[in-house]
Scaffold this active site. Structure first.
Site, PDB file in Angstrom:
ATOM      1  N   LYS A 105      40.011  37.005  41.124  1.00  0.00           N
ATOM      2  CA  LYS A 105      39.931  38.362  40.468  1.00  0.00           C
ATOM      3  C   LYS A 105      39.015  39.149  41.328  1.00  0.00           C
ATOM      4  O   LYS A 105      38.111  38.751  42.055  1.00  0.00           O
ATOM      5  CB  LYS A 105      39.264  38.406  39.143  1.00  0.00           C
ATOM      6  CG  LYS A 105      39.833  39.386  38.091  1.00  0.00           C
ATOM      7  CD  LYS A 105      41.164  39.104  37.570  1.00  0.00           C
ATOM      8  CE  LYS A 105      41.649  40.139  36.775  1.00  0.00           C
ATOM      9  NZ  LYS A 105      43.059  40.134  36.285  1.00  0.00           N
TER      10      LYS A 105
HETATM   11  P1  NAD Z   1      45.914  49.850  31.776  1.00  0.00           P
HETATM   12  O1  NAD Z   1      44.765  50.408  32.616  1.00  0.00           O
HETATM   13  O2  NAD Z   1      47.113  50.172  32.444  1.00  0.00           O
HETATM   14  O3  NAD Z   1      45.772  50.247  30.408  1.00  0.00           O
HETATM   15  C1  NAD Z   1      44.938  49.947  29.573  1.00  0.00           C
HETATM   16  C2  NAD Z   1      44.938  50.545  28.242  1.00  0.00           C
HETATM   17  O4  NAD Z   1      43.761  49.933  27.469  1.00  0.00           O
HETATM   18  C3  NAD Z   1      44.891  52.116  28.049  1.00  0.00           C
HETATM   19  O5  NAD Z   1      45.548  52.403  27.117  1.00  0.00           O
HETATM   20  C4  NAD Z   1      43.309  52.206  27.779  1.00  0.00           C
HETATM   21  O6  NAD Z   1      43.116  53.487  27.103  1.00  0.00           O
HETATM   22  C5  NAD Z   1      43.087  51.160  26.754  1.00  0.00           C
HETATM   23  N1  NAD Z   1      41.856  50.714  26.522  1.00  0.00           N
HETATM   24  C6  NAD Z   1      40.742  50.700  27.352  1.00  0.00           C
HETATM   25  N2  NAD Z   1      39.575  50.374  26.658  1.00  0.00           N
HETATM   26  C7  NAD Z   1      39.995  50.089  25.376  1.00  0.00           C
HETATM   27  C8  NAD Z   1      39.382  49.902  23.961  1.00  0.00           C
HETATM   28  N3  NAD Z   1      38.052  49.600  24.136  1.00  0.00           N
HETATM   29  N4  NAD Z   1      39.960  49.740  23.018  1.00  0.00           N
HETATM   30  C9  NAD Z   1      41.295  49.850  22.966  1.00  0.00           C
HETATM   31  N5  NAD Z   1      42.214  50.263  24.173  1.00  0.00           N
HETATM   32  C10 NAD Z   1      41.380  50.360  25.394  1.00  0.00           C
HETATM   33  O7  NAD Z   1      45.591  48.102  31.995  1.00  0.00           O
HETATM   34  P2  NAD Z   1      46.699  47.223  31.929  1.00  0.00           P
HETATM   35  O8  NAD Z   1      47.275  46.769  33.111  1.00  0.00           O
HETATM   36  O9  NAD Z   1      48.047  47.604  30.843  1.00  0.00           O
HETATM   37  O10 NAD Z   1      45.943  45.941  31.472  1.00  0.00           O
HETATM   38  C11 NAD Z   1      45.792  45.635  29.957  1.00  0.00           C
HETATM   39  C12 NAD Z   1      45.158  44.131  29.833  1.00  0.00           C
HETATM   40  O11 NAD Z   1      46.498  43.352  30.344  1.00  0.00           O
HETATM   41  C13 NAD Z   1      44.077  43.664  30.662  1.00  0.00           C
HETATM   42  O12 NAD Z   1      43.391  42.866  29.872  1.00  0.00           O
HETATM   43  C14 NAD Z   1      44.728  43.279  31.724  1.00  0.00           C
HETATM   44  O13 NAD Z   1      43.719  42.270  32.407  1.00  0.00           O
HETATM   45  C15 NAD Z   1      45.750  42.468  31.132  1.00  0.00           C
HETATM   46  N6  NAD Z   1      46.797  42.181  32.325  1.00  0.00           N
HETATM   47  C16 NAD Z   1      47.291  43.074  32.881  1.00  0.00           C
HETATM   48  C17 NAD Z   1      48.569  42.631  33.750  1.00  0.00           C
HETATM   49  C18 NAD Z   1      49.214  43.600  34.402  1.00  0.00           C
HETATM   50  O14 NAD Z   1      50.154  43.430  35.290  1.00  0.00           O
HETATM   51  N7  NAD Z   1      48.936  45.123  34.625  1.00  0.00           N
HETATM   52  C19 NAD Z   1      48.842  41.168  34.011  1.00  0.00           C
HETATM   53  C20 NAD Z   1      48.247  40.568  33.356  1.00  0.00           C
HETATM   54  C21 NAD Z   1      47.145  40.740  32.261  1.00  0.00           C
END
Ligand code: NAD
Length: 415
Positions: A105
């Site tokens: 990571k």
């Molecule tokens: P992103 O940046 O596209 O979106 C994040 C979202 O979370 C946004 O809408 C933001 O406004 C919101 N957010 C931020 N802080 C917040 C809070 N305190 N309370 C509520 N909402 C909040 O990120 P993403 O890629 O969608 O990732 C989201 C989660 O999924 C993370 O934990 C990430 O590690 C996990 N994840 C993502 C992927 C991927 O392929 N993108 C894969 C596996 C896991």
């Protein structure tokens, strides 16, 4: 963001799962330590001419099963502790899915909402330069995570390729299709999540057409999951982003919500819904709760009040150890992060394979393979849960950690 105890939770869960695995101490102890952690400081010229310093990290938690794999997160509260936690989860996740990867990571402590696109680009290029000796298609392949996207992956690929002197598409995944990205990568995490969620719904004897879901986080994972679930007839009753939360028990119009978010940059203020706090939303009536934002949002403060019967962890590490115990007592069926959000790394793996072979697959092929792998993983974890009479997280850990331990043991200790 991850609470300061997040790595303690990783170790706690490892200790729990070892009650079933009974690993030899030498192997068990190896799994308790990250293999390599790199801390870099990044001087970046801002648009006003000032030079600002950012701190960045890249951690290889374990590489017994192959090159390290894991996303890069840009967030003001990123810490080394959080990156180590997330790298450990990537290790168990890749092994659980049976991908030939270890876990990594990365992160940079920065607030991209207060930076221009040019500033983000310069910071990304400097970060890539500083971690260049750590990454590569054979050693460590980054991908997007919170607040990083395909454009940022393109800048990483370009910077790394410039250092090498030739194009190296396989150094990152989640990049645009025109430079070697994979079809289906953007929606992969949400697709995978919906696949295992539908399996769980069927296993529990519910009908998805009658269910209501709330989603915390409306970015890559949350917004696409909302789209796919509402297409399947699941009512999306609650949504939250970093600025606030909205709730309508009759169901939210996802298209209208997206337009409101595009116009105002926030979910708050959407007119056909009640405005609630994010903490309240976690406890409001719904059948399925999908955390898809930061770590630790399901915690000791709200776990008792949760009404959902299923939690599908789109986010990494959204449930604290204490909350887990409360939810277990309440009989909530949890699809753990290392299973529920693994679709992203599955299609990242497809992208890496396609880049190395210089031969690209069509979207249909990708969707079919993704669905097949996620369904198989769900069934395997469920079978372990039923056989050992444990919850799905413990079962997922038994499978993932067990495979990493097996690879570590068979490779032996150097020197
Ligand atoms: P992103 O940046 O596209 O979106 C994040 C979202 O979370 C946004 O809408 C933001 O406004 C919101 N957010 C931020 N802080 C917040 C809070 N305190 N309370 C509520 N909402 C909040 O990120 P993403 O890629 O969608 O990732 C989201 C989660 O999924 C993370 O934990 C990430 O590690 C996990 N994840 C993502 C992927 C991927 O392929 N993108 C894969 C596996 C896991």
């Amino acid at each position: 963001m991850a609470n300061d105890n997040s790595f303690q939770d990783v170790l706690g869960r490892l200790e729990d799962v070892n009650k079933y695995l009974n690993l030899p101490p030498a192997i068990y102890n190896r799994l308790r330590y990250p293999r390599r952690s790199l801390i870099v400081s990044l001087p970046v010229r801002m648009d006003n001419g000032e030079v600002k310093y950012f701190e960045g990290y890249r951690v290889h938690y374990n590489t017994a099963r192959g090159p390290a794999k894991g996303g890069i997160r840009y967030h003001p509260k990123v810490t080394l502790n959080e990156v180590i936690t997330l790298a450990a989860l990537m290790t168990w996740k890749c092994a659980l899915i049976d991908l030939p990867f270890g876990g990594a990571k990365g992160g940079v402590a920065c607030d991209t909402t207060k930076m221009s696109r040019d500033e983000i680009k310069r910071m990304t290029r400097r970060y890539t330069h500083e971690i260049a000796m750590f990454i590569g298609p054979e050693s460590d392949i980054p991908a997007p995570d919170m607040y990083t996207d395909e454009q940022i992956m393109a800048w990483i690929m370009d910077t790394y390729s410039t250092i090498k002197g030739y194009s190296v598409p396989g150094v990152v995944t989640g990049k645009p299709v025109c430079i070697g990205g994979s079809l289906g990568r953007k929606s992969a995490t949400s697709q995978g999540l919906v696949t295992v969620l539908l399996e769980a719904i069927q296993h529990l004897g519910f009908s998805h057409g009658n269910l209501a879901a709330s989603i915390i986080g409306f970015g890559n994972v949350g917004a696409i999951a909302a789209d796919i679930l509402s297409e399947k007839g699941v009512r999306i009753v609650g949504l939250a982003d970093s600025k606030g939360a909205i709730y309508n028990p009759k169901g939210l119009d996802i298209k209208a919500v997206k337009k409101h978010k595009a116009d105002t940059k926030s979910l708050a203020g959407f007119k056909d819904a009640e405005q609630v706090s994010i903490d309240d939303l976690v406890c409001l009536q719904c059948d399925v709760l999908i955390p898809a934002a930061v770590a630790g949002q399901i915690n000791i403060r709200n776990a008792k009040g949760i009404k959902a019967r299923i939690i599908a962890e789109g986010a990494n590490d959204p449930t604290t150890l204490e909350a887990d115990a409360i939810l277990k007592d309440k009989g909530v069926f949890i699809l753990p992060d290392i299973l529920a959000n693994a679709g992203g790394v599955v299609v990242s793996y497809f992208e890496w394979v396609q880049d190395i072979q210089r031969y690209f697959w069509n979207e249909d092929e990708i969707q079919k393979r993704l669905e097949g792998i996620m369904t198989k993983a769900f069934k395997h974890v469920l079978a372990i849960a039923q056989d050992k009479k444990v919850d799905m997280r413990t079962a997922a850990m038994i499978l993932g950690v067990g495979r990493v331990a097996e690879a570590s043991a068979v490779r032996g200790l150097y020197p």
